[in-house]
Motif scaffolding. Structure first.
Motif, PDB file in Angstrom:
ATOM      1  N   UNK A 189       0.821  -1.209   0.000  1.00 45.00           N
ATOM      2  CA  UNK A 189       0.000   0.000   0.000  1.00 45.00           C
ATOM      3  C   UNK A 189       0.857   1.263   0.000  1.00 45.00           C
ATOM      4  N   UNK A 190       1.943   1.253   0.742  1.00 45.11           N
ATOM      5  CA  UNK A 190       2.769   2.445   0.873  1.00 45.11           C
ATOM      6  C   UNK A 190       3.665   2.682  -0.339  1.00 45.11           C
ATOM      7  N   UNK A 191       4.263   1.624  -0.857  1.00 41.03           N
ATOM      8  CA  UNK A 191       5.248   1.789  -1.932  1.00 41.03           C
ATOM      9  C   UNK A 191       4.663   1.513  -3.318  1.00 41.03           C
ATOM     10  N   UNK A 192       3.499   0.919  -3.396  1.00 39.01           N
ATOM     11  CA  UNK A 192       2.786   0.614  -4.651  1.00 39.01           C
ATOM     12  C   UNK A 192       3.746   0.088  -5.719  1.00 39.01           C
ATOM     13  N   UNK A 193       3.817   0.788  -6.868  1.00 32.93           N
ATOM     14  CA  UNK A 193       4.609   0.264  -7.986  1.00 32.93           C
ATOM     15  C   UNK A 193       6.113   0.345  -7.731  1.00 32.93           C
ATOM     16  N   UNK A 194       6.539   1.074  -6.711  1.00 31.06           N
ATOM     17  CA  UNK A 194       7.970   1.160  -6.398  1.00 31.06           C
ATOM     18  C   UNK A 194       8.477  -0.097  -5.697  1.00 31.06           C
ATOM     19  N   UNK A 195       7.585  -0.896  -5.153  1.00 32.27           N
ATOM     20  CA  UNK A 195       7.991  -2.100  -4.429  1.00 32.27           C
ATOM     21  C   UNK A 195       8.414  -3.196  -5.402  1.00 32.27           C
ATOM     22  N   UNK A 196       9.598  -3.744  -5.179  1.00 31.47           N
ATOM     23  CA  UNK A 196      10.076  -4.840  -6.017  1.00 31.47           C
ATOM     24  C   UNK A 196       9.921  -6.185  -5.319  1.00 31.47           C
TER      25      UNK A 196
ATOM     26  N   UNK B 276      13.245  -4.378  -1.102  1.00 33.68           N
ATOM     27  CA  UNK B 276      13.924  -3.854  -2.282  1.00 33.68           C
ATOM     28  C   UNK B 276      12.931  -2.998  -3.065  1.00 33.68           C
ATOM     29  N   UNK B 277      13.330  -1.769  -3.366  1.00 35.89           N
ATOM     30  CA  UNK B 277      12.458  -0.833  -4.075  1.00 35.89           C
ATOM     31  C   UNK B 277      13.123  -0.375  -5.363  1.00 35.89           C
ATOM     32  N   UNK B 278      12.287   0.038  -6.317  1.00 32.75           N
ATOM     33  CA  UNK B 278      12.782   0.436  -7.639  1.00 32.75           C
ATOM     34  C   UNK B 278      13.236   1.886  -7.675  1.00 32.75           C
ATOM     35  N   UNK B 279      12.810   2.676  -6.711  1.00 31.33           N
ATOM     36  CA  UNK B 279      13.204   4.087  -6.634  1.00 31.33           C
ATOM     37  C   UNK B 279      13.178   4.515  -5.176  1.00 31.33           C
ATOM     38  N   UNK B 280      13.684   5.713  -4.917  1.00 26.51           N
ATOM     39  CA  UNK B 280      13.677   6.251  -3.559  1.00 26.51           C
ATOM     40  C   UNK B 280      12.240   6.372  -3.050  1.00 26.51           C
ATOM     41  N   UNK B 281      12.038   6.043  -1.784  1.00 24.76           N
ATOM     42  CA  UNK B 281      10.705   6.086  -1.199  1.00 24.76           C
ATOM     43  C   UNK B 281      10.730   6.854   0.115  1.00 24.76           C
ATOM     44  N   UNK B 282       9.586   7.391   0.478  1.00 23.57           N
ATOM     45  CA  UNK B 282       9.411   8.094   1.751  1.00 23.57           C
ATOM     46  C   UNK B 282       8.952   7.078   2.795  1.00 23.57           C
TER      47      UNK B 282
ATOM     48  N   UNK C  59      16.003  -1.301   3.802  1.00 25.81           N
ATOM     49  CA  UNK C  59      15.490  -0.934   2.488  1.00 25.81           C
ATOM     50  C   UNK C  59      16.655  -0.687   1.532  1.00 25.81           C
ATOM     51  N   UNK C  60      16.615  -1.346   0.364  1.00 27.30           N
ATOM     52  CA  UNK C  60      17.661  -1.190  -0.627  1.00 27.30           C
ATOM     53  C   UNK C  60      17.097  -0.870  -1.992  1.00 27.30           C
ATOM     54  N   UNK C  61      17.829  -0.036  -2.740  1.00 25.00           N
ATOM     55  CA  UNK C  61      17.443   0.283  -4.109  1.00 25.00           C
ATOM     56  C   UNK C  61      17.835  -0.859  -5.043  1.00 25.00           C
ATOM     57  N   UNK C  62      16.940  -1.197  -5.948  1.00 20.08           N
ATOM     58  CA  UNK C  62      17.171  -2.309  -6.866  1.00 20.08           C
ATOM     59  C   UNK C  62      18.477  -2.140  -7.639  1.00 20.08           C
TER      60      UNK C  62
ATOM     61  N   UNK D 267      21.808  -4.723  -7.425  1.00 20.95           N
ATOM     62  CA  UNK D 267      22.293  -5.461  -8.585  1.00 20.95           C
ATOM     63  C   UNK D 267      23.645  -4.983  -9.089  1.00 20.95           C
ATOM     64  N   UNK D 268      24.175  -3.910  -8.525  1.00 24.83           N
ATOM     65  CA  UNK D 268      25.485  -3.427  -8.932  1.00 24.83           C
ATOM     66  C   UNK D 268      26.542  -4.496  -8.626  1.00 24.83           C
ATOM     67  N   UNK D 269      27.337  -4.899  -9.637  1.00 26.02           N
ATOM     68  CA  UNK D 269      28.309  -5.994  -9.429  1.00 26.02           C
ATOM     69  C   UNK D 269      29.246  -5.789  -8.251  1.00 26.02           C
ATOM     70  N   UNK D 270      29.622  -4.543  -7.968  1.00 26.40           N
ATOM     71  CA  UNK D 270      30.549  -4.297  -6.865  1.00 26.40           C
ATOM     72  C   UNK D 270      29.909  -4.558  -5.506  1.00 26.40           C
ATOM     73  N   UNK D 271      28.584  -4.702  -5.463  1.00 26.57           N
ATOM     74  CA  UNK D 271      27.884  -4.907  -4.190  1.00 26.57           C
ATOM     75  C   UNK D 271      27.513  -6.367  -3.940  1.00 26.57           C
ATOM     76  N   UNK D 272      28.012  -7.275  -4.763  1.00 25.52           N
ATOM     77  CA  UNK D 272      27.547  -8.661  -4.617  1.00 25.52           C
ATOM     78  C   UNK D 272      28.017  -9.290  -3.317  1.00 25.52           C
ATOM     79  N   UNK D 273      29.174  -8.862  -2.779  1.00 23.42           N
ATOM     80  CA  UNK D 273      29.635  -9.447  -1.510  1.00 23.42           C
ATOM     81  C   UNK D 273      28.856  -8.894  -0.333  1.00 23.42           C
ATOM     82  N   UNK D 274      28.095  -7.820  -0.579  1.00 17.46           N
ATOM     83  CA  UNK D 274      27.267  -7.262   0.489  1.00 17.46           C
ATOM     84  C   UNK D 274      25.801  -7.634   0.259  1.00 17.46           C
ATOM     85  N   UNK D 275      25.173  -7.013  -0.729  1.00 15.96           N
ATOM     86  CA  UNK D 275      23.766  -7.292  -0.986  1.00 15.96           C
ATOM     87  C   UNK D 275      23.550  -8.705  -1.514  1.00 15.96           C
ATOM     88  N   UNK D 276      24.436  -9.146  -2.389  1.00 16.66           N
ATOM     89  CA  UNK D 276      24.301 -10.501  -2.919  1.00 16.66           C
ATOM     90  C   UNK D 276      24.388 -11.543  -1.828  1.00 16.66           C
TER      91      UNK D 276
END
Length: 251
Positions: free
Chosen positions: A41-48, A73-79, A104-107, A111-120
């Motif tokens: 409800x809060x993030x609607x289409x921004x929610x991944x 995980x969200x597709x854009x910045x959210x409030x 909360x993380x941005x999609x 998916x940034x390759x340099x972040x795979x040891x953290x987010x991945x």
């Protein structure tokens, strides 16, 4: 027990994910479903996608004592201001958990390759997807890695500084103190887990491994005492934070 313990890893040394949707206890399903609906409800289409981790995801949560930990995980910045307010109301309806934490993380960042040891690592080995498209399968299985441990400990110094300010102001709640002590135990473990070739998930196991590497440490004794205590005194915890920093924080 022989060292390294290699606890929490398989025969090839890869970290075992202890979290699975099938392990979620029935009593915590309603609050998890309510959180998912709230995020939709809060993030609607921004929610991944939405993931559960921690004791609820491992099936070891205790009603009225455990937190519900959720990665979003969200597709854009959210409030998140309205989300926080509505979450407080949701907690009144679901006393089976004492707190709901959102990571909360941005999609694109995830998916940034340099972040795979953290987010991945986080999504592959610490979380279970409960809504949306599961990203964990986009990352390889991983072994304990110093880069991952540093990333997971990145905010610890700031948390301890903020805690010192609140302790001096006498405005830190009992649950906040216990959560901080658990975070300190986890942070200490993450300084040795690569040498130990292990990756345990619980505070009890973290303490067990710490005992093997620091068998006569008064700081470890105090951390365990703080975790088990019903009431943690402000001055005692403030002193413990200072001692802890000299041993476990980078200089």
């Amino acid at each position: 027990m022989e060292l390294p313990t290699r606890l929490g890893t398989d025969e090839a040394g890869y970290v075992i994910n202890q979290t699975d949707v099938t392990r979620i206890q029935p009593m915590f399903r309603p609050v998890l479903d309510a959180v998912i609906q709230l995020l939709r409800e809060e993030f609607t289409e921004a929610l991944h996608s939405v993931y559960v981790y921690g004791s609820v995801g491992r099936g070891t949560a205790v009603a009225r004592r455990s937190d519900l930990d959720v990665t979003v995980i969200v597709k854009r910045e959210v409030d998140v201001d309205v989300l926080k307010r509505r979450t407080m109301l949701l907690l009144q309806e679901h006393p089976e958990v004492i707190k709901i934490d959102y990571d909360i993380g941005l999609l694109d960042t995830v998916l940034e390759p340099t972040n795979h040891v953290e987010w991945g690592f986080w999504l592959r080995h610490m979380c279970a997807c409960v809504d949306g498209t599961d990203l964990s399968h986009r990352f390889p299985y991983m072994k304990p890695d110093a880069r991952t441990s540093r990333a997971l400990n990145r905010d610890l110094s700031d948390q301890l500084r903020e805690a010192q300010v609140k302790l001096k102001a006498r405005c830190m709640t009992g649950s906040e103190k216990r959560s901080l002590v658990k975070r300190m135990i986890r942070g200490a473990y993450l300084t040795i887990n690569v040498d130990d070739q292990s990756f345990v998930s619980t505070i009890t196991d973290s303490l067990f491994v710490l005992r093997l590497y620091f068998p006569n440490s008064e700081i470890i004794d105090d951390l365990e005492r703080g975790m088990e205590s019903e009431e943690v005194q402000d001055d005692w915890l403030g002193k413990l934070i200072e001692q802890y920093g000299s041993l476990f924080l980078p200089r």
